[in-house]
Design an enzyme around this catalytic site. Structure first.
Site, mmCIF file in Angstrom:
data_model
loop_
_atom_site.group_PDB
_atom_site.id
_atom_site.type_symbol
_atom_site.label_atom_id
_atom_site.label_comp_id
_atom_site.label_asym_id
_atom_site.label_seq_id
_atom_site.Cartn_x
_atom_site.Cartn_y
_atom_site.Cartn_z
ATOM 1 N N GLU A 263 -8.839 8.336 77.849
ATOM 2 C CA GLU A 263 -7.592 7.566 77.965
ATOM 3 C C GLU A 263 -6.871 7.851 79.289
ATOM 4 O O GLU A 263 -6.301 6.952 79.893
ATOM 5 C CB GLU A 263 -6.671 7.855 76.769
ATOM 6 N N GLU B 122 -11.494 8.834 67.923
ATOM 7 C CA GLU B 122 -10.338 9.042 67.056
ATOM 8 C C GLU B 122 -10.511 8.472 65.651
ATOM 9 O O GLU B 122 -10.177 9.133 64.658
ATOM 10 C CB GLU B 122 -9.070 8.440 67.699
#
Ligand SMILES: CC(C)(COP(=O)(O)OP(=O)(O)OC[C@H]1O[C@@H](n2cnc3c(N)ncnc32)[C@H](O)[C@@H]1OP(=O)(O)O)[C@@H](O)C(=O)NCCC(=O)NCCS
Lengths: 385, 396
Positions: A138, A158
């Site tokens: 990210e 995730e």
């Protein structure tokens, strides 16, 4: 400059801080007049303890971005330590969080720091030299451009863990590569036993703009940056907001989650799909706020705690079995006997042979059975060559 | 010679001060970078067609060990089918790697080879692990001075009193000034391969220029330096090469093969020679090796229009120039400066001389012949004579 005063939750282990070091690179030798401020993420340990982001690490990166900008460079780039870019959020503290505000604050801090890379007005690059997972990837997604080492694995695990890519991933990725591919990375890969992308997959999906071999990855990445800055190389971005595939992509993500969990409604994939869906219309800022809320809700849930516990067991404890005697105490095995030569015994014999690389003797109640077992093992070995 | 050997191309990493910008970088990684940069510059060369990789290092242990020739071939991603081997002739390692593969090319055993050298003097200080046979001194095979290179340079000053400290300092200052000018004109950067270098404390950086040059060197500054090799001696850190880290790599090929593949031809090998002298004055080595090479080539020193002389010590260069009646500041000699300014990572330097000479050839088509020469510890010199492929007309 971001300010935050985030206490680690009580009982959490001390954060292994990922430092962010800033150095100037003269782009002259790469055909562009100017400098690039290069940020190196490095926790000072070897590759067996990857860079991770807890509150102090995020503050260190924040300070590095401030320092880099103060040098007024033509570009800022961020790279990792040998073999590792960053493995994401520091999970070891997550299961100790007891207050929702703590969780919101950590999510927001990550956003506040990372988004500077996308909003600072100076071109930013991520040179993803090694493993980049979750928050590690990210950080790179917030940058304007990304290069990737051919040997590096990347992914957003995730949803596999019961979370959502909540430091920008769920919002930026669909805007960057479109709904179908974003669902592939965020949902399908994660649900498929946490499949990581090889570099060629990441390139084909548009997650990164270029890949280079590891031996001179940094040199080629800097040359890439110089050619982007000088205009010699153009990286085109597509606006996916009117892409016809939004609905079908989300449906395929939903179907994959239902299939995986036997039809049960599970929070984390649902929240991830909501965030992906919202990214079609929302601004980045709105998306990041929604990510903070989703992350906080999930972090406070029992299912996440159970999932982190399980993850810890299979990922960490599998490698370092607690209480196991030291390997140095083990006696050297030079020959193994297997009583029985049926299918299971034969499979066992094969396993022992391949792992211990020593003679394995099989016995059974008569010669015929023993021969059959040995023949099966030999047959399996023969298939390998 | 049955076939003609040519220098296709040569490159180097920027040179660092020992234990400074490459303190966190392995020697083999420097060598790999030089080879990959070289191949990237020569995309017409299919790596599969490389017949051998000869790599020199003066200390062949640790990150310069494991048969560094083969090791860096693998690490550089050359196909498994490309072999490699290691070479050692101390300072003349890379020069010997070039002459050795050239011999194989001329003989017809190879068509194309890579030759180069590396020395990480930070990781491998001079004399590391050295264990001189006690007979050397007991039987007076050499004098103690022969084993310390700086002391051999002092001995050259003793032997030739006309080679004063003042002359050595002036030569050294000019080397610095020539390098500064060459940098300002962008002439050195052309053959440097930018090299990533990590420091645990500072993070990743990129070396794009040599670290050692001191462009502001003055005669007054040099005059005041200490003489570490002898009290009240003449050899100083200012008129010596330093302790450095760096790597060089070159492509050598049979001329016909190079033409067939459309490779560049930067210099044509005429011949080469090595020769020994008393180890106590090892710096004199280039004189007999050059005489020998000129004889073999049927040339005289007057035929040579360009000189690249390694500058281990200023005194050793002016001893060479004196012998051949060449002025200390002759413009044909080391036009881009030399090791006194950019540094001398021992076994790598030979190819640096060649890449400089190749540039001089390009710029001076009126020059027909040039030499690369260097002195070598334990009393030797090595000289390679090259012909300028760009030579047009004229008598020389
Ligand atoms: C000569 C030698 C011992 C010097 O090593 P060193 O002391 O580490 O060298 P430094 O670069 O630190 O220089 C020493 C001093 O001289 C000064 N100096 C060096 N070059 C200078 C110059 N051109 N102008 C002004 N000052 C100079 C430095 O600033 C330094 O000063 P300081 O002590 O006040 O800091 C070392 O370089 C050597 O052994 N060289 C020979 C290498 C060799 O033998 N190679 C093989 C050949 S066969």
């Amino acid at each position: 400059m971001t300010t935050a005063n985030i206490q680690m939750p009580e009982g959490a282990p001390e954060e292994v801080v990922t430092h962010a070091l800033v150095r100037d690179v003269d782009l002259g030798a790469f055909g562009h007049k100017g400098t690039l401020a290069l940020i190196t993420l490095d926790n000072g340990l070897d590759h067996t303890r990857p860079n991770t982001f807890g509150p102090q690490s995020l503050m260190a990166l924040d300070a590095a971005i401030t320092e880099a900008l103060s040098r007024k460079p033509d570009a800022i780039a961020i790279t990792g330590k040998p073999f590792i870019f960053a493995a994401g959020a520091d999970l070891s503290a997550l299961s100790f969080i007891t207050k929702r505000e703590q969780s919101v604050a950590i999510g927001k801090l990550g956003h506040d720091v990372f988004r500077r890379l996308g909003e600072c007005g100076t071109p930013t690059f991520a040179f993803i030299n090694g493993l980049a997972l979750g928050g590690g990837l990210e950080v790179g997604l917030h940058c304007n451009y990304r290069t990737l080492a051919t040997t590096a694995f990347t992914g957003l695990p995730e949803v596999f863990l019961g979370l959502v890519p909540g430091w920008g991933g769920a919002t930026i990725l669909p805007k960057l590569i479109g709904p179908e591919r974003a669902v592939q990375v965020i949902m399908l890969n994660a649900l498929n036993n946490n499949t990581m992308m090889k570099s060629k997959d990441a390139l084909a999906l548009g997650v990164v703009d270029a890949v280079y071999e590891p031996s001179d990855f940094l040199e080629h990445s800097i040359a890439f940056a110089a050619s982007v800055l000088s205009g010699a190389k153009k990286i085109e971005r597509v606006d996916y907001s009117n892409d016809p595939a939004w609905e079908s992509a989300l449906a395929s993500g939903r179907a994959a989650a239902l299939k995986k969990y036997g039809g049960a409604e599970i929070a984390s994939p649902n929240r991830a799909l909501e965030l992906i869906a919202a990214s079609q219309k929302s601004t980045l800022g709105q998306g990041f706020d929604a990510e903070d809320q989703a992350l906080a809700d999930l972090t406070m849930s029992d299912s996440l705690r159970a999932s982190l516990y399980a993850f810890n067991l299979i990922q960490k404890k599998r490698k370092k079995v607690e209480g196991a005697p030291k390997a140095a105490l083990a006696r050297k095995i030079t020959r193994v006997g297997v009583v029985g030569a049926g299918l299971m015994a034969s499979q066992l014999a094969l396993l022992l042979l391949r792992n211990l690389k020593c003679p394995v003797v099989m016995t059974d109640i008569d010669q015929e059975r023993a021969d059959k077992g040995v023949a099966w093992v030999k047959g399996e070995i023969a298939k390998l060559v | 010679m049955s076939r003609t050997v040519v220098l296709v191309d040569a490159v180097r990493t920027p040179f660092g001060k020992a234990g400074s910008m490459y303190a966190g970088t392995r020697a083999d990684d420097l060598m790999v970078r030089a080879i990959r940069g070289l191949l990237e510059r020569n995309p017409k060369l299919d790596p599969k067609s490389i017949d051998d990789v000869a790599i020199a290092a003066a200390t062949q242990t640790g990150d310069q060990g494991m048969n560094i020739g083969r090791s860096v071939a693998l690490l550089a991603g050359l196909p498994n089918s490309v072999p490699g081997y290691s070479i050692d002739r101390w300072c003349a390692g890379a020069l010997t790697a070039v002459t050795t593969v050239s011999g194989a090319i001329a003989f017809g055993a190879y068509d194309i080879a890579i030759a180069g050298g590396v020395e990480h003097m930070g990781n491998h200080p001079m004399g590391e692990g050295m264990d001189p046979n006690p007979r050397y001194l007991a039987e007076k095979i050499v004098d103690q001075d022969a084993l310390a290179m700086g002391a051999t340079a002092e001995r050259l000053h003793d032997r030739f009193p006309q080679l004063t400290k003042e002359r050595a300092d002036r030569y050294a200052m000019n080397s610095q000034l020539k390098t500064a000018k060459a940098y300002a004109d962008g002439k050195i950067q052309r053959d440097l391969i930018p090299t990533a270098a990590r420091s645990a404390e500072l993070g990743w950086g990129i070396a794009t220029v040599d670290e050692a040059p001191r462009p502001t060197t003055t005669m007054e500054g040099l005059a005041g330096l200490k003489t570490p090799f002898r009290p009240a001696g003449r050899v100083t850190p200012g008129n010596s090469s330093g302790l450095n880290d760096g790597a060089t790599a070159a492509i050598l090929a049979d001329e016909e093969k190079a033409k067939e593949l459309g490779l560049t031809i930067k210099a044509r090998l005429v011949t080469f020679a090595f020769a020994g002298v008393e180890p106590e004055v090892m710096g004199y080595g280039p004189v007999p090796s050059t005489i020998k090479a000129l004889e073999k080539a049927g040339l005289t020193i007057g035929d040579i229009g360009a000189f690249e002389v390694n500058e281990a010590f200023a005194v050793q260069v002016i001893a060479f120039l004196d012998h051949f009646g060449i002025a200390d500041d002759d413009p044909r000699v080391n036009p881009y400066g030399g090791a006194i300014a950019v540094g001398h990572p021992l076994a790598s330097s030979g190819v640096r001389l060649m890449l400089n000479l190749a540039r001089t050839f390009e710029e001076h088509p009126e020059v027909r012949y040039g030499i690369t020469t260097m002195c070598i510890g334990l009393g030797m010199g090595g000289t390679v004579i090259w012909e300028n492929p760009h030579f047009v007309g004229g008598s020389k």
